[in-house]
Structures are given as C-alpha cells and as structure tokens.
Scaffold this active site. Structure first.
Site, PDB file in Angstrom:
ATOM      1  N   GLN A 159       0.832  -1.205   0.000  1.00 31.17           N
ATOM      2  CA  GLN A 159       0.000   0.000   0.000  1.00 31.17           C
ATOM      3  C   GLN A 159       0.866   1.255   0.000  1.00 31.17           C
ATOM      4  O   GLN A 159       0.351   2.360  -0.155  1.00 31.17           O
ATOM      5  CB  GLN A 159      -0.895   0.004   1.241  1.00 31.17           C
ATOM      6  N   ASN A 160       2.164   1.098   0.187  1.00 35.51           N
ATOM      7  CA  ASN A 160       3.063   2.230   0.351  1.00 35.51           C
ATOM      8  C   ASN A 160       3.479   2.821  -0.996  1.00 35.51           C
ATOM      9  O   ASN A 160       3.656   2.093  -1.969  1.00 35.51           O
ATOM     10  CB  ASN A 160       4.308   1.812   1.137  1.00 35.51           C
ATOM     11  N   VAL A 161       3.677   4.134  -1.012  1.00 30.96           N
ATOM     12  CA  VAL A 161       4.101   4.821  -2.242  1.00 30.96           C
ATOM     13  C   VAL A 161       5.573   5.194  -2.188  1.00 30.96           C
ATOM     14  O   VAL A 161       6.064   5.914  -3.057  1.00 30.96           O
ATOM     15  CB  VAL A 161       3.247   6.088  -2.484  1.00 30.96           C
ATOM     16  N   ASP A 162       6.290   4.703  -1.179  1.00 32.83           N
ATOM     17  CA  ASP A 162       7.674   5.142  -0.965  1.00 32.83           C
ATOM     18  C   ASP A 162       8.685   4.481  -1.895  1.00 32.83           C
ATOM     19  O   ASP A 162       9.831   4.919  -1.982  1.00 32.83           O
ATOM     20  CB  ASP A 162       8.087   4.913   0.488  1.00 32.83           C
ATOM     21  N   HIS A 181      -0.880   1.477  -4.567  1.00 35.98           N
ATOM     22  CA  HIS A 181      -1.284   2.872  -4.394  1.00 35.98           C
ATOM     23  C   HIS A 181      -0.361   3.852  -5.110  1.00 35.98           C
ATOM     24  O   HIS A 181      -0.466   5.056  -4.897  1.00 35.98           O
ATOM     25  CB  HIS A 181      -1.376   3.215  -2.902  1.00 35.98           C
ATOM     26  N   CYS A 189      -1.525  11.383 -15.996  1.00 35.09           N
ATOM     27  CA  CYS A 189      -2.513  12.354 -16.468  1.00 35.09           C
ATOM     28  C   CYS A 189      -3.881  12.007 -15.902  1.00 35.09           C
ATOM     29  O   CYS A 189      -4.146  10.852 -15.561  1.00 35.09           O
ATOM     30  CB  CYS A 189      -2.586  12.351 -17.988  1.00 35.09           C
TER      31      CYS A 189
END
Length: 435
Positions: A159-162, A181, A189
């Site tokens: 779930q992490n965007v790191d 995520h 866009c």
C-alpha cells in the site's frame, strides 16, 4: 504500434489458479498466537513453497523514517482527506503541490529514506530458491539435488508509495511486487471526465475477489488501442520509413482543431520526473537534481514519538505545476487518490492483485491498519476460504474466530521479518542436507 497488451496477467507458472482443496480438508482455525510458534508455522508454509502473499502497509516503512498515516504522528490528523482527490487537484494544481503534496513528499523523499531490515527480509524471502525436484540434479544424475531457481511463490502487494520495496540492497524479481497505491517520483494524467471512478456495475459480478471495474478498464484500453492504431495508419501513409508512432501522436494534435481524446498517460504509462515539463519545474522535482543527504542506510532510527523523526526537507515553492510532456495538462503524482478506483491506471495492476489474492494459500499482513480496500477485500476472502492469516503489527490485532484463521505477531516488523528469514534458511539448509 502493436496493440496494448493486458499487463495485469501473471505469467508465473507457479502461481497460477489451481483447484483448491475442499474446506473440510483444511486444518481447523487456530487460536491467535504470538512468538516462536507463529514464526515456525509461517516458516513451514514458505519452505513448502505455498502461495504466500505479503500485504504491506505504512508500519513497515516507519523504521525508515517515513511518517505513518495513522497513530499519534499520523498524517490523518492533518488535511489528507480533503486534499488527496482529483477534485482538489483540478481546482488549483499549483497550490495543491505547494500547500499539500510537496509538504509530505518533497523531491528529496527518494534520497533521504532507505529500505530497512524489514524490506530487505521480504526481498530475501521472495528471492529464495524454494523448488526442489528431480530436474534439479546435476547433469549426470549422480550429484546432489539443488533448489530450483525462479520457483518461488512469495508475492508482495504494498500500500506504500515510498518505492522502498524496489530499492532494496538485496535484488529480487520486482515482477513479484505490486505498488497498489502508486509510487513517489512518478506522475500521470487525469482524464477529461471522471467516468473511470468506481461504481457497482461491472462484468463478472460473481467473481470472488473484486478490487475494481474490469469493464471500465477494458473499455479504456480499447479506446487507447484504437487511437494508437489510427495514429499509426495516418503516420505510415505519410512516412513509410517510420512505422512506430511517437508517444505524443497517440492523441489528437493539440495545435489543430480537434481536441484531445485520450492521453496514454491517463491509463497506460507513468511519467518519470525527468520527462515532465516545463524544464524549471522538472529541475525542482527530479531527484537527480536534489542534493542527496545520504546514500547509506541510517545507523539508528529514533523512537516513533521523536518530534523530528519525520523531518521534511524545506521545498522551494513551484512557480508552475508539472505538465504532461504529451498533452500539456497539469499532471498529479502517480498516487491512488481517494476519488479514484484501482482500475483508473495500469500502474495499480488491480486484476493481477485480484488473481494473487484469489490464489493465495497464506496471507501475511505487515504494518497495516486494515483500513483500506485491499485489506478489507483480502480479509473477507480469507474468511470465506478459510485461508491462514498472519498479522505482523506493532499495535493492530486481528481477532481469531470460527471464520478467521489468524495468528498475531506483535512487534516491530524490522525485527520479526529478519528472524523469519533466519528460520526459513535453517529449514532450507536442513532439507538440502537430507536430499
């Protein structure tokens, strides 16, 4: 351009759909346990090369100095709910970046946070050669058996965007990773209308795991293919020497009378920071232009209640929002916003996620608060199919019941996961000696 292929199909032969054993053949639910017995059971599943699915959340990255979303220092106490939407972004993209996004995810984000022992342990587990069979003997048939490579059924949904899973020191096959995520440092866009947001109407309503709309995804892929094919035909008639259209030809000419029908970055491709325009904005957002404070993992991590643990670098305000190099519209980061569905972009690979959840023999949740769609859907499927669940968490517990077969491992993931690796390696070594 060749037709856009369905990238969400998992081609791994060892993780395909198999007929499950009857529920009556499964072991009865166990009580929630902690300590060595839980690790021993999880170790056995991994060594047996079961389809083990890790679902990781913000708690895994806390030891890397990344601020969690919930808890005493969580971002939810601030303005995330009202800002992390398409609607808020469209109102004022420049203010959205300067007042919201860059406050929490500055360009230096990728350089100042590194994977911790928990990330490294998962990378090791996903890369261990777990297969063992006759075909692994030496060519003359007399040598000892060796574990087969590339036959590992560990998969990871984060779930992490790191981006820390994909930047570990221990290299592993990141085709086994889904960043559900999004990821900091990439951009996308937005469509002209929000018809891609989720609704209840979809094909295959009866499927056991549902994270997004397959109908809407396939319709958008069909439109993208049609635009690509049309553009290719027109270009080939102009210049037979060039048969592959450039990316900016996949939409109608912005300088002509026709308006944009679809930008490929709306659904197909992410935009790396080094491709965004204008140049002065790119120079502020591309990590390679940002001073790298350190390249090596930190020697120690301060306690979670430290006021400066989640220090954010001072970011010079942007003078303009980042623009898509293709359609020239303001582009948000490649992050799943609250008013978007998992089917809104190919980066999220929601059909592959559905397949991995449906084929899981074991689910391992790491550092998640169980407050997002992925965990809700996965847990409900585990209940319905009596799938063993392991919860590695600092605070959040799951209660065992007649429907949920769960074991809680309460503690720091950066300590528990390396211990799991040790146990798995011990069992593998023992098995190799006995082979």
């Amino acid at each position: 351009m060749t037709e856009v292929k369905d990238q969400c199909r998992d081609t791994s032969s060892s993780y395909t759909v198999n007929k499950r054993k009857a529920v009556s053949q499964r072991k009865p639910p166990r009580r929630s346990l902690r300590g060595s017995s839980s690790i021993e059971q999880l170790t056995q599943y991994i060594v047996e090369n079961k389809n083990v699915l890790f679902i990781t959340g913000a708690g895994l990255s806390a030891a890397s100095g990344i601020r969690p979303f919930r808890g005493e220092d969580g971002l939810w106490s601030e303005v995330v709910w009202s800002n992390a939407t398409r609607e808020a972004f469209r109102r004022d993209p420049l203010s959205w970046y300067n007042s919201f996004w860059l406050k929490y995810f500055p360009p230096s984000y990728e350089n100042t946070h590194v994977p911790n022992e928990g990330h490294e342990a998962i990378a090791i587990l996903a890369n261990l050669p777990l297969g063992l069979g006759k075909e692994s003997r030496s060519t003359n048939g007399t040598g000892p058996k060796n574990f087969q490579e590339n036959n590992n059924n560990v998969r990871v949904i984060t779930q992490n965007v790191d981006g820390l899973h994909s930047s570990t020191l221990h290299k592993w096959d990141t085709d086994k990773l889904i960043e559900a995520h999004g990821r900091v440092g990439l951009y996308k866009c937005l469509p002209e209308s929000d018809s891609d947001t989720d609704d209840e109407s979809d094909e295959e309503e009866g499927r056991k795991v549902k994270l997004g709309s397959r109908r809407k995804r396939r319709e958008r892929l069909r439109r993208a293919n049609e635009i690509a094919s049309s553009t290719q035909s027109k270009q080939e008639s102009k210049n037979n020497a060039r048969t592959t259209p450039k990316l900016d030809e996949l939409v109608n000419d912005r300088h002509g009378r026709s308006r944009i029908t679809m930008c490929p970055h709306e659904i197909l491709n992410s935009i790396p920071a080094h491709d965004i325009i204008p140049r002065h904005v790119r120079n502020q957002l591309d990590p390679k232009f940002v001073n790298k404070s350190h390249k090596n993992p930190p020697q120690s991590i301060k306690p979670l209640n430290s006021s400066d643990q989640y220090h954010t670098s001072i970011q010079k305000p942007l003078k303009a929002p980042p623009l898509c190099p293709n359609c020239k519209r303001p582009c948000p980061p490649q992050s799943l916003l609250f008013d978007e569905g998992y089917h809104s972009h190919e980066h999220y690979q929601f059909e592959k996620m559905e397949s991995w959840i449906e084929n899981a023999d074991v689910m391992v949740f790491v550092g998640t608060s169980f407050a997002v769609t992925i965990t809700d859907v996965a847990l409900e499927y585990a209940r319905n199919e009596n799938i063993p669940v392991f919860n590695l968490n600092l605070n959040e517990r799951l209660n065992s019941s007649s429907r949920l077969n769960v074991e809680n491992l309460i503690g720091k993931s950066e300590q528990i996961l390396p211990k799991l690796v040790e146990e798995v390696k011990k069992k593998l070594s023992k098995r190799l000696m006995q082979a």
